[in-house]
Design a protein around this motif. Structure first.
Motif, short mmCIF file in Angstrom:
data_model
loop_
_atom_site.label_atom_id
_atom_site.label_comp_id
_atom_site.label_asym_id
_atom_site.label_seq_id
_atom_site.Cartn_x
_atom_site.Cartn_y
_atom_site.Cartn_z
N ASN A 1 -23.35 -18.20 15.86
CA ASN A 1 -24.28 -17.17 15.42
C ASN A 1 -24.12 -16.97 13.91
O ASN A 1 -23.56 -15.96 13.47
CB ASN A 1 -24.01 -15.87 16.18
CG ASN A 1 -25.07 -14.83 15.94
OD1 ASN A 1 -26.17 -15.15 15.52
ND2 ASN A 1 -24.73 -13.58 16.19
N PRO A 2 -24.60 -17.93 13.10
CA PRO A 2 -24.40 -17.80 11.66
C PRO A 2 -25.14 -16.60 11.09
O PRO A 2 -26.23 -16.27 11.53
CB PRO A 2 -24.96 -19.10 11.10
CG PRO A 2 -25.84 -19.64 12.16
CD PRO A 2 -25.34 -19.12 13.46
N VAL A 3 -24.49 -15.96 10.13
CA VAL A 3 -25.09 -14.84 9.42
C VAL A 3 -26.18 -15.40 8.51
O VAL A 3 -25.93 -16.34 7.75
CB VAL A 3 -24.03 -14.09 8.59
CG1 VAL A 3 -24.66 -13.01 7.75
CG2 VAL A 3 -22.96 -13.51 9.51
N THR A 4 -27.38 -14.87 8.59
CA THR A 4 -28.46 -15.36 7.75
C THR A 4 -28.90 -14.32 6.71
O THR A 4 -29.73 -14.61 5.87
CB THR A 4 -29.69 -15.77 8.59
OG1 THR A 4 -30.08 -14.66 9.39
CG2 THR A 4 -29.35 -16.95 9.50
N ALA A 5 -28.35 -13.14 6.77
CA ALA A 5 -28.66 -12.10 5.79
C ALA A 5 -27.49 -11.13 5.70
O ALA A 5 -26.75 -10.94 6.66
CB ALA A 5 -29.93 -11.35 6.19
N GLY A 6 -27.32 -10.55 4.54
CA GLY A 6 -26.32 -9.51 4.37
C GLY A 6 -24.94 -9.99 3.96
O GLY A 6 -24.09 -9.19 3.60
N LEU A 7 -24.70 -11.30 3.99
CA LEU A 7 -23.40 -11.84 3.57
C LEU A 7 -23.64 -13.23 3.02
O LEU A 7 -24.36 -14.03 3.62
CB LEU A 7 -22.44 -11.92 4.76
CG LEU A 7 -21.09 -12.58 4.49
CD1 LEU A 7 -20.23 -11.70 3.60
CD2 LEU A 7 -20.38 -12.87 5.79
N SER A 8 -23.05 -13.51 1.88
CA SER A 8 -23.13 -14.88 1.36
C SER A 8 -21.75 -15.33 0.94
O SER A 8 -20.93 -14.52 0.51
CB SER A 8 -24.12 -14.99 0.20
OG SER A 8 -23.67 -14.24 -0.91
#
Length: 126
Positions: A64-71
């Motif tokens: 479940n990769p983070v796609t917003a809010g964290l880079s």
């Protein structure tokens, strides 16, 4: 006042569908050093020496990769060469081609086989 301090990120764990495919991406394509492997998990190092950060690939049925809010940003010495390596490997993809930014970096965005995205920055030393 706190009685503790946070000194660094001790590791990054990515939950991935296929650790063999992901290990090829991080090891062969990005050139990270593999340090260990057991029970389906694979460890790499980002950087060298005491400032290196371990990256662990952990098997998961549903990443479940983070796609917003964290880079997460990788510092690299040649963004264009990294983008070329990703394209040539046919593993992962380039989300954003290299572009020079006014804040002094050449930047690209790549994505691993599970959809985790990484900003890759090279300083523009004029």
């Amino acid at each position: 006042m706190n009685t503790f301090s946070v000194s660094k990120i001790s590791s990054v764990v990515l939950h991935v569908k296929d650790t063999k495919v992901s290990a090829e991406f991080y090891g062969k394509v990005l050139g990270l050093k593999k340090t260990d492997e057991y029970d389906g998990m694979v460890w790499f190092l980002i950087g060298e020496g005491e400032n290196a950060t371990p990256l662990m690939l952990h098997p998961s049925e549903k990443p479940n990769p983070v796609t917003a809010g964290l880079s997460v940003d990788f510092s690299v010495d040649d963004v264009d060469a990294l983008v070329s390596a990703v394209k040539s490997a046919g593993i992962g993809r380039v989300v954003q081609e290299p572009v020079d930014r006014e804040w002094g970096v050449r930047e690209a965005i790549i994505e691993d086989p599970d959809g985790y995205q990484f900003w890759c920055n090279q300083p523009l030393n004029g």
